[in-house]
Design a protein around this motif. Structure first.
Motif, PDB file in Angstrom:
ATOM      1  N   TRP A  77      15.260  18.883 -13.444  1.00 18.84           N
ATOM      2  CA  TRP A  77      14.921  17.563 -12.941  1.00 18.84           C
ATOM      3  C   TRP A  77      14.105  16.880 -14.028  1.00 18.84           C
ATOM      4  N   SER A  78      14.578  15.837 -14.710  1.00 21.79           N
ATOM      5  CA  SER A  78      15.731  15.040 -14.339  1.00 21.79           C
ATOM      6  C   SER A  78      16.419  14.559 -15.613  1.00 21.79           C
ATOM      7  N   LEU A  79      17.587  13.981 -15.474  1.00 29.04           N
ATOM      8  CA  LEU A  79      18.245  13.422 -16.654  1.00 29.04           C
ATOM      9  C   LEU A  79      17.419  12.281 -17.245  1.00 29.04           C
ATOM     10  N   LEU A  80      17.040  11.346 -16.386  1.00 32.37           N
ATOM     11  CA  LEU A  80      16.403  10.094 -16.845  1.00 32.37           C
ATOM     12  C   LEU A  80      14.992   9.968 -16.273  1.00 32.37           C
ATOM     13  N   ASP A  81      14.100   9.312 -16.975  1.00 35.13           N
ATOM     14  CA  ASP A  81      12.883   8.820 -16.326  1.00 35.13           C
ATOM     15  C   ASP A  81      13.362   7.931 -15.183  1.00 35.13           C
ATOM     16  N   ASN A  82      12.709   7.998 -14.032  1.00 31.42           N
ATOM     17  CA  ASN A  82      13.253   7.257 -12.895  1.00 31.42           C
ATOM     18  C   ASN A  82      12.166   6.886 -11.904  1.00 31.42           C
ATOM     19  N   TYR A  83      12.585   6.410 -10.763  1.00 28.49           N
ATOM     20  CA  TYR A  83      11.674   5.970  -9.697  1.00 28.49           C
ATOM     21  C   TYR A  83      11.145   7.194  -8.962  1.00 28.49           C
ATOM     22  N   THR A 137      16.198  -1.994  -8.763  1.00 28.05           N
ATOM     23  CA  THR A 137      16.933  -1.937 -10.033  1.00 28.05           C
ATOM     24  C   THR A 137      16.956  -0.515 -10.588  1.00 28.05           C
ATOM     25  N   ALA A 138      15.836   0.175 -10.459  1.00 28.12           N
ATOM     26  CA  ALA A 138      15.696   1.549 -10.981  1.00 28.12           C
ATOM     27  C   ALA A 138      16.214   1.629 -12.423  1.00 28.12           C
ATOM     28  N   CYS A 139      17.130   2.533 -12.704  1.00 24.67           N
ATOM     29  CA  CYS A 139      17.648   2.670 -14.078  1.00 24.67           C
ATOM     30  C   CYS A 139      18.960   1.905 -14.254  1.00 24.67           C
ATOM     31  N   ASP A 140      19.346   1.148 -13.236  1.00 27.31           N
ATOM     32  CA  ASP A 140      20.634   0.455 -13.258  1.00 27.31           C
ATOM     33  C   ASP A 140      21.785   1.409 -13.609  1.00 27.31           C
ATOM     34  N   HIS A 141      21.670   2.608 -13.104  1.00 30.63           N
ATOM     35  CA  HIS A 141      22.743   3.593 -13.304  1.00 30.63           C
ATOM     36  C   HIS A 141      24.055   3.094 -12.685  1.00 30.63           C
ATOM     37  N   GLY A 160       0.788  -1.231   0.000  1.00 30.21           N
ATOM     38  CA  GLY A 160       0.000   0.000   0.000  1.00 30.21           C
ATOM     39  C   GLY A 160       0.816   1.273   0.000  1.00 30.21           C
ATOM     40  N   ASN A 161       2.128   1.182   0.210  1.00 31.94           N
ATOM     41  CA  ASN A 161       2.918   2.414   0.315  1.00 31.94           C
ATOM     42  C   ASN A 161       3.329   3.000  -1.028  1.00 31.94           C
ATOM     43  N   THR A 162       3.607   2.141  -2.014  1.00 35.49           N
ATOM     44  CA  THR A 162       4.047   2.682  -3.305  1.00 35.49           C
ATOM     45  C   THR A 162       3.185   2.090  -4.420  1.00 35.49           C
ATOM     46  N   ALA A 163       3.085   2.840  -5.510  1.00 37.24           N
ATOM     47  CA  ALA A 163       2.282   2.389  -6.654  1.00 37.24           C
ATOM     48  C   ALA A 163       2.808   1.043  -7.142  1.00 37.24           C
ATOM     49  N   ARG A 164       1.904   0.099  -7.284  1.00 37.06           N
ATOM     50  CA  ARG A 164       2.231  -1.246  -7.780  1.00 37.06           C
ATOM     51  C   ARG A 164       3.333  -1.923  -6.946  1.00 37.06           C
ATOM     52  N   GLY A 165       3.575  -1.422  -5.747  1.00 32.60           N
ATOM     53  CA  GLY A 165       4.626  -2.001  -4.902  1.00 32.60           C
ATOM     54  C   GLY A 165       6.023  -1.761  -5.446  1.00 32.60           C
ATOM     55  N   GLU A 166       6.167  -0.785  -6.326  1.00 29.73           N
ATOM     56  CA  GLU A 166       7.476  -0.570  -6.969  1.00 29.73           C
ATOM     57  C   GLU A 166       8.505  -0.005  -5.995  1.00 29.73           C
TER      58      GLU A 166
END
Ligand code: FCB
Length: 451
Positions: free
Chosen positions: A407-413, A63-67, A53-59
């Protein structure tokens, strides 16, 4: 959005700004790196996200963007766009998996390579020490509620400073104290997800104490260009009533004044203390000398305005947000560029009084889609044009605005909202992790490398 929504170019080039004006782009560790890599310790964002319940879809940011592995490609994207600076954050949990004690050599090595990678590409590193990934071991001890966080944080700042301080162009201890304290301990929307006024009051104070201690620790190492970054939302009354005006004023005091007044005026706004005083740590007034340790610059993160009304409960702070009429981004945030120049002027006049000011975050989320290998994001280009116009106006008026970071360089979490709120100049396919520069990236490249 506006009548020029179809445009694909920036209205300005570098030549429209002073020669020493810096353009940059910003990210943060938990949102892009991938917390499962490289011996990073658990943070309170991992455990918050693992709780239903805390984050959308439990995401989460596992891994995020594996930067962590793709950082060189990502720095190339910053450099090739023509930016001068890269604002990034260092994960406390990656550097000190237990929050204190034994450092993770792999984590320190990662940031070492990253900073050298910036310098090799001619990018000035703007580092943030805390962009919200608190080590879980410190959360167990009460996290920001525990006064000891000020010395845990100062020790961490010293460790990072010793390793990287000689190469950082600018360093800021904490990103957005309001989010660290109020959003996370009173509104419960971010880790640790508390809704408790005593926890909030303590976090509101300890985050500033930690900021001050970290500034002193880094100053003692000889580091320069140490700053404060706070976020601001333009607070407007929802109607003409005296009650709505008072509610908007209180919202402004909690959000926009508490933190910067602690640092620059050694006091907290009275209207906020009216609600928080019974919950503040004993003797908090004695900490203002530490909190007010001098900084060298101020960063403004600005996205939107809020219409505020009384909520009728009579229970502090007794206010609520009301939906406004302006066009909105995918975050449902109203687009209000005039707020940016309002805050640059206010920060200069009331607090910074001549210190350099940077816009350290500004940008928007949109539902960007990759179609035939490209991503059209005309609304973002328009958004950036309108905010840069406001920034320029303040420079024309002689204000010491020295730079602007997107904000921001990449689409991210995007924290509790997961991966669907796309803020990047570069599109990320979260299945393949492939990066594709959007039209806004190309427009900026043209503007920043022109002439
Ligand atoms: C700011 C945060 C950043 C990102 C943007 C959209 O408040 O600093 O991490 O979430 O909002």
């Amino acid at each position: 959005m506006g009548e020029r929504a179809g445009r694909q170019a920036m209205d300005y080039t570098r030549a429209d700004f002073p020669a020493d004006f810096r353009f940059g782009v910003a990210t943060s560790s938990y949102q892009i790196e991938g917390a499962r890599f490289g011996g990073c310790g658990p943070s309170h964002w991992d455990t918050f996200a693992a709780t239903p319940g805390n984050t959308a879809r439990g995401e989460d940011g596992a891994t995020a963007c594996d930067h962590y592995h793709r950082w060189a490609e990502d720095l190339d994207l910053v450099g090739r766009a023509g930016f001068d600076c890269y604002r990034f954050s260092i994960s406390w949990a990656r550097v000190l998996p237990e929050g204190a004690g034994q450092a993770n050599a792999e984590g320190l090595d990662f940031y070492d390579r990253l900073v050298d990678g910036m310098l090799e590409r001619g990018l000035k590193p703007f580092a943030t020490l805390y962009h919200w990934d608190l080590p879980a071991a410190l959360a167990d001890l009460g996290g920001w509620r525990n006064r000891d966080i000020a010395h845990w944080f100062a020790d961490y700042a010293e460790l990072v400073g010793r390793r990287l301080g000689d190469r950082l162009a600018a360093t800021v201890p904490v990103n957005e104290p309001w989010c660290v304290a109020w959003l996370s301990h009173f509104l419960g929307e971010h880790a640790p997800g508390l809704r408790d006024i005593r926890a909030a009051a303590r976090a509101m104070h300890h985050v500033l104490l930690a900021h001050g201690r970290a500034i002193s620790a880094m100053r003692a190492l000889g580091m320069r260009n140490l700053g404060l970054i706070t976020n601001f939302e333009y607070a407007a009354p929802a109607d003409e009533s005296a009650e709505a005006r008072a509610a908007a004023q209180l919202y402004d005091a909690i959000y926009n004044r508490w933190f910067i007044e602690g640092v620059f005026k050694k006091s907290y706004p009275q209207e906020v203390l009216a609600g928080l005083a019974p919950h503040m740590p004993d003797g908090y007034e004695d900490d203002f000398d530490t909190i007010a340790t001098p900084v060298d610059w101020v960063g403004i993160n600005y996205y939107t305005r809020k219409l505020i009304a009384p909520d009728g409960t009579g229970q502090f702070p007794a206010l609520k947000e009301v939906e406004g009429p302006l066009p909105k981004t995918l975050m449902d945030w109203e687009i209000h560029p005039e707020g940016l120049s309002f805050f640059i002027r206010r920060v200069h006049r009331e607090y910074a009084k001549g210190l350099p000011i940077y816009v350290t975050e500004n940008g928007m989320a949109s539902p960007d889609r990759l179609v035939d290998g490209s991503v059209a994001d005309p609304d973002r280009i328009e958004f950036l044009n309108r905010h840069l116009a406001e920034a320029r106006r303040t420079i024309e008026d002689g204000l010491p605005l020295k730079g602007y970071f997107i904000w921001s360089l990449l689409d991210n979490y995007e924290w509790a909202l997961g991966y669907e709120k796309r803020f990047g100049l570069v599109h990320v396919d979260f299945d393949t992790l492939e990066r594709t520069p959007k039209a806004s990236w190309h427009a900026l490249q043209a503007a920043l490398t022109a002439g």
